[in-house]
Write an enzyme that holds these catalytic residues in place. Sequence first.
Site, PDB file in Angstrom:
ATOM      1  N   LYS A  95      -9.775 -14.415-128.017  1.00  0.00           N
ATOM      2  CA  LYS A  95     -11.180 -14.835-127.914  1.00  0.00           C
ATOM      3  C   LYS A  95     -11.218 -16.370-127.914  1.00  0.00           C
ATOM      4  CE  LYS A  95     -12.315 -10.394-129.964  1.00  0.00           C
ATOM      5  NZ  LYS A  95     -12.252  -9.609-128.725  1.00  0.00           N
ATOM      6  N   HIS A 111     -13.830 -12.650-134.294  1.00  0.00           N
ATOM      7  CA  HIS A 111     -14.857 -13.439-133.594  1.00  0.00           C
ATOM      8  C   HIS A 111     -15.177 -14.757-134.289  1.00  0.00           C
ATOM      9  CE1 HIS A 111     -15.788 -10.388-130.577  1.00  0.00           C
ATOM     10  NE2 HIS A 111     -15.414  -9.539-131.532  1.00  0.00           N
ATOM     11  N   ASP A 161     -11.345  -8.996-140.937  1.00  0.00           N
ATOM     12  CA  ASP A 161     -11.137  -9.164-139.496  1.00  0.00           C
ATOM     13  C   ASP A 161     -11.970 -10.363-139.031  1.00  0.00           C
ATOM     14  OD1 ASP A 161     -11.018  -9.084-136.775  1.00  0.00           O
ATOM     15  OD2 ASP A 161     -11.457  -6.947-136.575  1.00  0.00           O
ATOM     16  N   SER A 221     -18.831  -8.062-134.356  1.00  0.00           N
ATOM     17  CA  SER A 221     -18.607  -8.165-132.917  1.00  0.00           C
ATOM     18  C   SER A 221     -19.798  -7.744-132.076  1.00  0.00           C
ATOM     19  CB  SER A 221     -17.396  -7.318-132.516  1.00  0.00           C
ATOM     20  OG  SER A 221     -17.666  -5.946-132.720  1.00  0.00           O
ATOM     21  N   GLU A 238     -15.525  -6.927-141.089  1.00  0.00           N
ATOM     22  CA  GLU A 238     -15.501  -7.985-140.059  1.00  0.00           C
ATOM     23  C   GLU A 238     -16.291  -9.180-140.570  1.00  0.00           C
ATOM     24  OE1 GLU A 238     -16.848  -6.863-136.052  1.00  0.00           O
ATOM     25  OE2 GLU A 238     -16.195  -4.827-136.504  1.00  0.00           O
ATOM     26  N   ASN A 298     -15.575 -13.460-124.441  1.00  0.00           N
ATOM     27  CA  ASN A 298     -15.512 -13.998-125.808  1.00  0.00           C
ATOM     28  C   ASN A 298     -14.803 -15.348-125.850  1.00  0.00           C
ATOM     29  OD1 ASN A 298     -16.626 -11.568-127.049  1.00  0.00           O
ATOM     30  ND2 ASN A 298     -14.720 -10.608-126.384  1.00  0.00           N
ATOM     31  N   HIS A 338     -15.348  -2.390-136.040  1.00  0.00           N
ATOM     32  CA  HIS A 338     -14.686  -2.262-134.744  1.00  0.00           C
ATOM     33  C   HIS A 338     -13.762  -1.044-134.721  1.00  0.00           C
ATOM     34  CE1 HIS A 338     -11.952  -3.380-131.405  1.00  0.00           C
ATOM     35  NE2 HIS A 338     -13.036  -3.923-130.918  1.00  0.00           N
TER      36      HIS A 338
HETATM   37  C1  LIG Z   1     -13.874  -7.213-134.410  1.00  0.00           C
HETATM   38  C2  LIG Z   1     -12.727  -7.050-133.487  1.00  0.00           C
HETATM   39  N1  LIG Z   1     -11.512  -6.844-133.998  1.00  0.00           N
HETATM   40  C3  LIG Z   1     -10.435  -6.688-133.204  1.00  0.00           C
HETATM   41  C4  LIG Z   1     -10.549  -6.730-131.841  1.00  0.00           C
HETATM   42  C5  LIG Z   1      -9.345  -6.506-130.984  1.00  0.00           C
HETATM   43  O1  LIG Z   1      -8.835  -7.706-130.520  1.00  0.00           O
HETATM   44  P1  LIG Z   1      -8.093  -7.827-129.108  1.00  0.00           P
HETATM   45  O2  LIG Z   1      -9.178  -7.911-128.092  1.00  0.00           O
HETATM   46  O3  LIG Z   1      -7.296  -9.068-129.253  1.00  0.00           O
HETATM   47  O4  LIG Z   1      -7.261  -6.611-128.940  1.00  0.00           O
HETATM   48  C6  LIG Z   1     -11.788  -6.943-131.256  1.00  0.00           C
HETATM   49  C7  LIG Z   1     -11.879  -6.988-129.774  1.00  0.00           C
HETATM   50  O5  LIG Z   1     -12.826  -6.866-129.136  1.00  0.00           O
HETATM   51  C8  LIG Z   1     -12.910  -7.106-132.102  1.00  0.00           C
HETATM   52  O6  LIG Z   1     -14.122  -7.280-131.586  1.00  0.00           O
END
Ligand SMILES: Cc1ncc(COP(=O)(O)O)c(C=O)c1O
Length: 376
Positions: A232, A201, A198, A173, A169, A37, A123
């Site tokens: 990311k 991404h 969230d 993701s 989100e 990512n 997620h």
């Molecule tokens: C939409 C989403 N939120 C939160 C996270 C978690 O983030 P981190 O990888 O920094 O733990 C991810 C990780 O893949 C994600 O895709």
Amino acid sequence: MAASLTALLEERKVSRSARGSQRSLPTEAAPLSFADNDYLGLAREPRVAEAAVRAIRESGTGARAARHLAGPCPEHTRLEKGLAEWKGTEAALVFASGYQTPLGVIPSLVGVKDTVLLERNAHACLFDGARLSGARLRLFARNDAASLMEMLTSCRRLNPEGKMLVVAESLHSMDGDFLDLRSLVTCKNHFGAWLLLDEAHAGGVTGPEGAGWAAEQGCVAEVDVQMGTLGKSLGSAGGFVAARAPVIDHFLNEARTFLFGTAPAPAAMAAAGQALQIIRSAEGASLRRKLQENIQLFSAESPEPKPGPIQTHRCPSNDRTVRSRDFLRATGIEVAAIRPPTVPASTARLRISLSARHSAPDIRRLLDGLARLRDA
Ligand SMILES: Cc1ncc(COP(=O)(O)O)c(C=O)c1O
């Protein structure tokens, strides 16, 4: 007599293998990666690495304790100031990972008398945070304002005093689509619900100075909590929230994953701070333009084009997904084989992350590899 632990676990493994969802850690990866990512290519940027090295020299390798106990953490404070400015909020707070962020934040906002309205394929960390809160969990279909409106209406009727927290989100993701944020904001405002967005991404990828989808859509003031990750586009590790100062003060006092864990390493904070400077500069704008060019190159020939850096190639089964990944790997291309439970049953896919670090010939190689898969 109950089955022994090893017998039980073996049974589970056999069942996972039969479903094609047994996982193992990779021991090799192809040189051309579309599996991470690192959307702007900053995870290997020398200035970012140098900032991390400086922080280790000045502040040590570990944060030594939770923030309340460890004494001043200048790298953390500096980064939080930068994140708040970037996100257009009064304050920000960093967590040890993006995953741990909603696990602390959601239960600090709502509890058993309340409702979390979560988009259906969100997620895992948003699900886990919502479950941990003990609040009633209602799932709504992404980008379906009518269904969210109906759900908010029924929640308000059944539980007139309870708080309602909507969680979504911004850039999905696994599906790679952007949220219809304005419609969602209209719905939640109508009912006085709160919104946690969230932006894991979308940060760095879209919006003015890469500030994300809320900024791009002119909705920053309507989002109660903007969540993000440093892992990311920011090329480092950690998570964060940005919000009004009293909200951040609340998290600092009541988010358990903030309170009861060692703070993230100074090096990770300094690296993210340096990446943030680049993201907000003219150089960042040029990286986003390059990423956009790659997205257009790929989308022009993909049968399932997505508007952002996360692209997909659907596969008919879990096994085929793994075999397709292995086929591409043998040609020097790494993509991610995504299977349930990461995505819903029967929707296994290759997940393809485009980055500003890819060249046009890289994208061409990927498209050719995918075409060979389709012909196989
Ligand atoms: C939409 C989403 N939120 C939160 C996270 C978690 O983030 P981190 O990888 O920094 O733990 C991810 C990780 O893949 C994600 O895709």
